[in-house]
Write an enzyme that holds these catalytic residues in place. Structure first.
Site, short mmCIF file in Angstrom:
data_model
loop_
_atom_site.label_atom_id
_atom_site.label_comp_id
_atom_site.label_asym_id
_atom_site.label_seq_id
_atom_site.Cartn_x
_atom_site.Cartn_y
_atom_site.Cartn_z
N ARG A 159 -19.86 -13.47 15.76
CA ARG A 159 -20.42 -12.51 15.41
C ARG A 159 -20.46 -12.57 13.75
O ARG A 159 -21.17 -12.10 13.07
CB ARG A 159 -20.50 -11.21 15.87
CG ARG A 159 -19.04 -10.34 15.51
CD ARG A 159 -19.01 -9.09 16.30
NE ARG A 159 -19.85 -8.11 16.10
CZ ARG A 159 -19.43 -7.04 15.04
NH1 ARG A 159 -18.22 -7.19 14.46
NH2 ARG A 159 -20.19 -5.98 15.14
N TRP A 166 -10.44 -11.06 2.90
CA TRP A 166 -9.06 -11.69 3.20
C TRP A 166 -8.86 -12.66 4.28
O TRP A 166 -8.09 -13.18 4.17
CB TRP A 166 -8.29 -10.25 3.24
CG TRP A 166 -8.47 -9.80 4.83
CD1 TRP A 166 -9.35 -9.39 5.48
CD2 TRP A 166 -7.16 -9.51 5.44
NE1 TRP A 166 -8.75 -8.65 6.51
CE2 TRP A 166 -7.72 -8.77 6.62
CE3 TRP A 166 -5.67 -9.41 5.41
CZ2 TRP A 166 -6.52 -8.03 7.46
CZ3 TRP A 166 -4.74 -8.95 6.06
CH2 TRP A 166 -5.19 -8.30 7.43
N ASP A 167 -9.92 -12.77 5.22
CA ASP A 167 -9.83 -13.80 6.32
C ASP A 167 -9.85 -15.06 5.34
O ASP A 167 -9.04 -16.11 5.88
CB ASP A 167 -11.28 -13.75 6.98
CG ASP A 167 -11.52 -12.35 7.76
OD1 ASP A 167 -11.46 -12.75 9.21
OD2 ASP A 167 -11.39 -11.38 7.28
N ASN A 203 -16.25 -6.76 0.84
CA ASN A 203 -15.77 -6.87 2.28
C ASN A 203 -16.20 -8.22 2.70
O ASN A 203 -15.49 -9.02 3.20
CB ASN A 203 -16.34 -5.62 3.07
CG ASN A 203 -15.78 -5.86 4.26
OD1 ASN A 203 -15.77 -4.58 5.10
ND2 ASN A 203 -15.37 -7.06 5.08
N SER A 213 -14.40 -3.36 -1.02
CA SER A 213 -13.81 -4.72 -1.05
C SER A 213 -12.80 -4.91 0.09
O SER A 213 -12.88 -4.12 1.12
CB SER A 213 -12.88 -5.08 -2.42
OG SER A 213 -12.36 -5.90 -2.40
N GLU A 286 -23.39 -1.63 9.62
CA GLU A 286 -23.19 -2.44 10.83
C GLU A 286 -22.45 -1.73 12.10
O GLU A 286 -22.34 -2.18 13.16
CB GLU A 286 -22.29 -3.56 10.48
CG GLU A 286 -20.91 -3.22 10.16
CD GLU A 286 -20.45 -2.50 8.94
OE1 GLU A 286 -19.13 -2.27 8.64
OE2 GLU A 286 -21.39 -2.11 8.41
N ASP A 319 -9.51 -2.53 11.05
CA ASP A 319 -10.33 -1.65 11.63
C ASP A 319 -10.54 -2.05 12.87
O ASP A 319 -11.33 -2.88 13.23
CB ASP A 319 -11.53 -2.00 10.71
CG ASP A 319 -12.11 -3.36 10.48
OD1 ASP A 319 -11.40 -4.17 10.53
OD2 ASP A 319 -13.40 -3.64 10.34
N GLU A 503 -9.70 -14.68 17.90
CA GLU A 503 -9.66 -13.81 16.31
C GLU A 503 -8.27 -13.11 16.78
O GLU A 503 -7.60 -12.91 15.64
CB GLU A 503 -10.92 -12.80 16.74
CG GLU A 503 -10.73 -11.77 15.58
CD GLU A 503 -11.75 -10.68 15.67
OE1 GLU A 503 -11.93 -10.02 14.60
OE2 GLU A 503 -12.26 -10.29 16.73
N GLU A 519 -14.31 -2.42 18.61
CA GLU A 519 -15.60 -1.91 18.37
C GLU A 519 -16.57 -3.19 19.15
O GLU A 519 -17.81 -3.06 19.35
CB GLU A 519 -16.19 -1.76 17.17
CG GLU A 519 -15.60 -0.49 16.39
CD GLU A 519 -15.94 -0.24 15.12
OE1 GLU A 519 -16.60 0.74 14.95
OE2 GLU A 519 -16.12 -1.19 14.27
#
Length: 566
Positions: A159, A166-167, A203, A213, A286, A319, A503, A519
């Protein structure tokens, strides 16, 4: 179908005396004007602000299982024309919202499902995924929430169809390992472009991410490039490094002791430390209805305060996690903006040290001294305010309660990663990690089981890498190797069974493999897992008895390879 809890949450919000569309638009417009004035730039409005009541109605009706779907939809004509048409047609007896939306929006679609070849090794699989995950959006359609970037970039997968701040650093580690330095340069330049354009690295490259950010890894991206191209790289990116630092420190010098503003807080002893913050206090675009329901459950707090803390939690990258909660089982108790995180401050120490180095290389000795002094004061503050002497680990500081928070999290490794910890504290931290965070499948994120994805039983690739590098910095190579090989074994097992990387992973208990909670469903791909896995394989593949990275998946999974959603 709208559940009873959604109806109750919606009714409660409406009784507050202002419509959500008005509130959202007003707050967004105010923040937008502030950003424009501060940085003299133009920024885009998010789809919730552009579409107003239609956006609310679609998300309230739960037309899509994932609320991000409509946030990423592109209007087929001007939002004004769509809204005008909507106001007329929605009063008709046979009006169907889903039909109206389908006719007026282009929805994000996954590319053709990627079916990896049978018999690939883990390393080969990752190498063939890079082009599948690479995007170019130098041009975007009108009213698209996607922000254009001048050069190619790699997305996480699933998605997550846009680049994330940061990824990307951990993804870039893997790209460098594969000698794909052109993409490393392109992605660094993209982030440099965002700093110049928006005054920050959002972000992600979506309009609805502009108000926040993420953990500041840009300086480490510059380090990565400098490791190949030499110290001249620091001069090339010095203006952007300075601007990012200004973003994080805005308003700090004017603060009185014990006060906080936006991303900066001044301790009672005068030390400056930082927190996560979002310019808006409305539901996340989102995750619209999720946030409304969460705020409705916090009956003793204004909804805007909860929204801001949810947004700041998203800015943290964690998150969500009980790390940010007053009640570890209640998302509605989130207090992100009241917390000074140890990992954020360790990264800003590194940014200050990088600015000092870059200034020194440019023969600007005054600037080098300034940044060096800021870094040293932050280092002292971290060791004074963010160290748990009794427990033997680094932790976060709670501004509201004026004390160190008790929760033990994998963020404790960042002072080792950024060379902030004295050797004796590094040793105690290593022991705490071994005793409480090291599990069968790698390093666990926290010790709480809350149902949130950044809690037990999950482990995340970036935290494995930070721990391994941090422990190696202080000579704790045996523990670093144990974390790395356990996590690699976990990744390899899932790859052998399902022919993909994901992930996050479950790292403790009998159910090792793909992680859960949060989520949205578990996502395939996956950018930062790919990058960290390649780095750890090159460091520890000889120790991976029984899980060698040249073992084809078909050895243990003879069935045809499954399609990967990327």
């Amino acid at each position: 179908m709208i559940t009873r809890s959604f109806r109750w949450a919606w009714k409660r919000f409406l009784t507050m005396g202002m419509s959500l569309s008005t509130a959202s638009g007003q707050v967004f417009s105010t923040a937008l004007a502030k950003t424009k004035n501060k940085y003299n730039i133009n920024v885009r409005q998010g789809p919730d602000a552009l579409l107003g009541q239609l956006y609310i109605d679609v998300q309230t009706a739960k037309l899509f299982p994932d609320q991000k779907t409509f946030a990423d939809a592109v209007p087929r004509r001007t939002p004004e024309a769509i809204l005008s048409d909507y106001q007329t047609k929605k009063r008709r007896k046979n009006f169907k919202l889903h039909t109206f939306v389908d006719k007026n929006f282009i929805f994000p679609t996954d590319r053709v499902k990627y079916v990896p070849p049978n018999g690939q090794s883990l390393r080969e699989h990752i190498n063939t995924l890079w082009p599948v995950l690479t995007r170019n959006t130098s041009r975007v359609r009108p009213y698209d929430s996607l922000l254009p970037l001048p050069k190619d970039y790699v997305v996480p997968g699933g998605r997550f169809r846009e680049v994330y701040y940061w990824d990307s650093y951990f993804t870039m580690l893997g790209l460098a390992e594969c000698d794909k330095w052109d993409l490393v340069v392109d992605m660094t330049d993209n982030f440099s472009h965002e700093i110049e354009t928006y005054g920050r690295i959002p972000n992600g490259n979506r309009s609805y991410y502009l108000s926040r950010s993420q953990p500041p890894f840009f300086a480490l991206m510059v380090d990565l490039l400098a490791s190949r191209d030499g110290d001249g790289v620091y001069q090339n990116y010095l203006p952007q490094l300075k601007k990012e630092y200004q973003y994080w420190m805005e308003g700090g010098d004017a603060l009185e002791n014990g006060a906080a503003a936006e991303r900066v807080a001044r301790m009672n002893d005068g030390a400056l430390l930082n927190r996560y913050w979002d310019d808006l206090d409305t539901p996340r675009t989102e995750s619209y209805m999720d946030d409304i329901v969460t705020a409705s459950e916090a009956k003793d707090r204004p909804a805007g305060e909860v929204y801001r803390d949810l947004r700041a939690g998203a800015a943290s990258g964690w998150d969500f996690s009980s790390r940010w909660f007053d009640d570890p089982l209640q998302l509605s108790s989130i207090r992100t903006t009241s917390i000074l995180p140890v990992d954020l401050n360790a990264l800003l120490y590194h940014l200050e040290m990088t600015l000092a180095k870059a200034s020194q290389l440019g023969n600007n000795l005054d600037a080098a001294s300034y940044y060096s002094q800021r870094a040293e004061r932050r280092k002292q503050a971290i060791n004074l305010h963010l160290w748990n002497e009794e427990g033997g680990y680094y932790a976060d500081f709670d501004l509201r309660q004026d004390r160190l928070r008790d929760q033990l999290t994998a963020a404790m490794v960042f002072p080792l990663y950024n060379n902030i910890a004295p050797p004796d504290r590094a040793a105690r931290t290593a022991q705490t990690i071994r005793d409480q965070l090291l599990k069968q499948g790698g390093l666990i994120t926290t010790t709480n089981v809350s149902g949130q994805q950044w809690d037990a039983p999950n482990g995340w690739a970036p935290l494995q890498w930070v721990a391994v590098e941090g422990l190696r910095n202080y000579g704790h190579g045996d523990l670093a190797e144990e974390i790395a090989t356990r996590f690699l074994g976990n990744v390899q097992r899932l790859f052998n069974n399902q022919h993909k990387l994901v992930e996050k992973y479950v790292v403790e208990g009998s159910g090792l493999g793909g992680g859960g909670g949060g989520e949205y469903p578990l996502q395939d791909g996956f950018g930062w897992t790919n990058g960290v896995t390649l780095k750890l394989l090159d460091m520890y593949s000889d120790q991976m008895t029984g899980y060698a990275d040249n073992t084809p998946a078909s050895v243990t999974a003879p069935q045809p390879a499954a399609a990967v959603s990327v």
